[in-house]
Motif scaffolding. Structure first.
Motif, PDB file in Angstrom:
ATOM      1  N   GLY A  72      40.382  39.569  12.514  1.00  0.00           N
ATOM      2  CA  GLY A  72      41.663  39.537  13.210  1.00  0.00           C
ATOM      3  C   GLY A  72      41.498  39.928  14.663  1.00  0.00           C
ATOM      4  N   ILE A  73      42.484  39.535  15.469  1.00  0.00           N
ATOM      5  CA  ILE A  73      42.418  39.844  16.905  1.00  0.00           C
ATOM      6  C   ILE A  73      43.820  39.950  17.465  1.00  0.00           C
ATOM      7  CG2 ILE A  73      42.257  37.397  17.530  1.00  0.00           C
ATOM      8  CD1 ILE A  73      40.327  38.302  19.824  1.00  0.00           C
ATOM      9  N   ASP A  74      43.985  40.826  18.439  1.00  0.00           N
ATOM     10  CA  ASP A  74      45.241  40.957  19.174  1.00  0.00           C
ATOM     11  C   ASP A  74      44.854  40.993  20.649  1.00  0.00           C
ATOM     12  OD1 ASP A  74      47.714  41.517  20.244  1.00  0.00           O
ATOM     13  OD2 ASP A  74      48.088  43.280  19.005  1.00  0.00           O
ATOM     14  N   THR A  75      45.213  39.958  21.383  1.00  0.00           N
ATOM     15  CA  THR A  75      44.814  39.859  22.791  1.00  0.00           C
ATOM     16  C   THR A  75      45.870  40.388  23.757  1.00  0.00           C
ATOM     17  OG1 THR A  75      45.645  37.599  22.907  1.00  0.00           O
ATOM     18  CG2 THR A  75      43.305  37.882  22.384  1.00  0.00           C
ATOM     19  N   SER A  76      47.012  40.800  23.245  1.00  0.00           N
ATOM     20  CA  SER A  76      48.070  41.267  24.144  1.00  0.00           C
ATOM     21  C   SER A  76      48.699  42.552  23.624  1.00  0.00           C
ATOM     22  CB  SER A  76      49.137  40.188  24.304  1.00  0.00           C
ATOM     23  OG  SER A  76      49.705  39.884  23.039  1.00  0.00           O
ATOM     24  N   LYS A  77      47.865  43.514  23.324  1.00  0.00           N
ATOM     25  CA  LYS A  77      48.318  44.801  22.795  1.00  0.00           C
ATOM     26  C   LYS A  77      49.205  45.483  23.821  1.00  0.00           C
ATOM     27  CE  LYS A  77      47.421  48.089  19.651  1.00  0.00           C
ATOM     28  NZ  LYS A  77      48.696  48.674  19.812  1.00  0.00           N
ATOM     29  N   LYS A  78      50.428  45.851  23.433  1.00  0.00           N
ATOM     30  CA  LYS A  78      51.370  46.444  24.378  1.00  0.00           C
ATOM     31  C   LYS A  78      51.684  47.914  24.089  1.00  0.00           C
ATOM     32  CE  LYS A  78      52.278  42.635  26.616  1.00  0.00           C
ATOM     33  NZ  LYS A  78      51.175  42.173  27.362  1.00  0.00           N
ATOM     34  N   GLN A  79      51.289  48.399  22.913  1.00  0.00           N
ATOM     35  CA  GLN A  79      51.611  49.783  22.557  1.00  0.00           C
ATOM     36  C   GLN A  79      50.403  50.436  21.914  1.00  0.00           C
ATOM     37  OE1 GLN A  79      54.906  48.835  20.112  1.00  0.00           O
ATOM     38  NE2 GLN A  79      53.690  48.431  18.310  1.00  0.00           N
ATOM     39  N   ASN A  80      50.461  51.758  21.749  1.00  0.00           N
ATOM     40  CA  ASN A  80      49.331  52.484  21.174  1.00  0.00           C
ATOM     41  C   ASN A  80      49.132  52.179  19.692  1.00  0.00           C
ATOM     42  OD1 ASN A  80      48.546  53.685  23.528  1.00  0.00           O
ATOM     43  ND2 ASN A  80      49.789  55.505  23.224  1.00  0.00           N
ATOM     44  N   ALA A  81      50.215  52.057  18.947  1.00  0.00           N
ATOM     45  CA  ALA A  81      50.104  51.799  17.505  1.00  0.00           C
ATOM     46  C   ALA A  81      49.705  50.347  17.258  1.00  0.00           C
ATOM     47  CB  ALA A  81      51.431  52.102  16.823  1.00  0.00           C
ATOM     48  N   ALA A  82      48.800  50.167  16.308  1.00  0.00           N
ATOM     49  CA  ALA A  82      48.356  48.813  15.957  1.00  0.00           C
ATOM     50  C   ALA A  82      49.452  48.088  15.178  1.00  0.00           C
ATOM     51  CB  ALA A  82      47.091  48.886  15.118  1.00  0.00           C
ATOM     52  N   ASP A  83      49.465  46.782  15.286  1.00  0.00           N
ATOM     53  CA  ASP A  83      50.403  45.937  14.549  1.00  0.00           C
ATOM     54  C   ASP A  83      50.003  45.948  13.077  1.00  0.00           C
ATOM     55  OD1 ASP A  83      52.030  43.978  13.503  1.00  0.00           O
ATOM     56  OD2 ASP A  83      51.251  42.370  14.763  1.00  0.00           O
ATOM     57  N   ARG A  84      50.834  46.548  12.236  1.00  0.00           N
ATOM     58  CA  ARG A  84      50.511  46.721  10.819  1.00  0.00           C
ATOM     59  C   ARG A  84      50.269  45.385  10.120  1.00  0.00           C
ATOM     60  NH1 ARG A  84      50.029  50.688   7.337  1.00  0.00           N
ATOM     61  NH2 ARG A  84      50.483  50.324   5.145  1.00  0.00           N
ATOM     62  N   SER A  85      51.041  44.373  10.442  1.00  0.00           N
ATOM     63  CA  SER A  85      50.853  43.077   9.788  1.00  0.00           C
ATOM     64  C   SER A  85      49.490  42.476  10.149  1.00  0.00           C
ATOM     65  CB  SER A  85      51.981  42.113  10.118  1.00  0.00           C
ATOM     66  OG  SER A  85      52.002  41.809  11.487  1.00  0.00           O
ATOM     67  N   ALA A  86      49.025  42.694  11.376  1.00  0.00           N
ATOM     68  CA  ALA A  86      47.702  42.204  11.786  1.00  0.00           C
ATOM     69  C   ALA A  86      46.604  42.941  11.027  1.00  0.00           C
ATOM     70  CB  ALA A  86      47.513  42.377  13.286  1.00  0.00           C
TER      71      ALA A  86
END
Length: 127
Positions: A97-111
């Motif tokens: 998995g990858i998140d290229t536009s992280k905007k907050q400290n907490a990770a996206d749980r669904s990702a």
């Protein structure tokens, strides 16, 4: 594991990405890519020894969705806004998995949950 793209190999581990992760990774900011690759190379050579939570963080244990109720640890390589999620399958870190536009400290749980489900296929030898 034939469908994985090897990113690097070191003394202790190999790092590989699923094709969709590698494709998005190439589209990420070049500085973030370079920083993330640097952490991956450190990990491949030395494992967890020299990477703190700002570089490689355990995001927790997540259910894989299989009937056995298996839970796997999902890790995140971090570089500013970029997060690459995955886990260890033997001596290979598989990025699922990858998140290229992280905007907050907490990770996206669904990702994270998605990364765990995809990781199960490799752990069970289905891919």
């Amino acid at each position: 594991m034939d469908d994985l793209i090897e990113v690097c190999a070191g003394k202790r581990y190999k790092i590989a990405m699923e094709r969709h992760v590698a494709k998005q990774f190439k589209k990420a900011d070049i500085k973030e890519q370079a920083r993330c690759l640097k952490w991956m190379k450190f990990f491949a050579d030395d494992g967890f020894d020299f990477l703190d939570n700002e570089k490689l963080k355990s995001e927790g244990r997540f259910a894989t969705g299989n009937k056995a109720g298996t839970r796997v640890t999902v890790w995140a390589f971090k570089a500013w806004q970029l997060r690459v999620y995955g886990g260890l399958v033997g001596d290979i870190f598989v990025a699922t998995g990858i998140d290229t536009s992280k905007k907050q400290n907490a990770a996206d749980r669904s990702a994270l949950e998605s990364a765990a489900r995809r990781l199960d296929d490799y752990a069970q030898g289905r891919k």
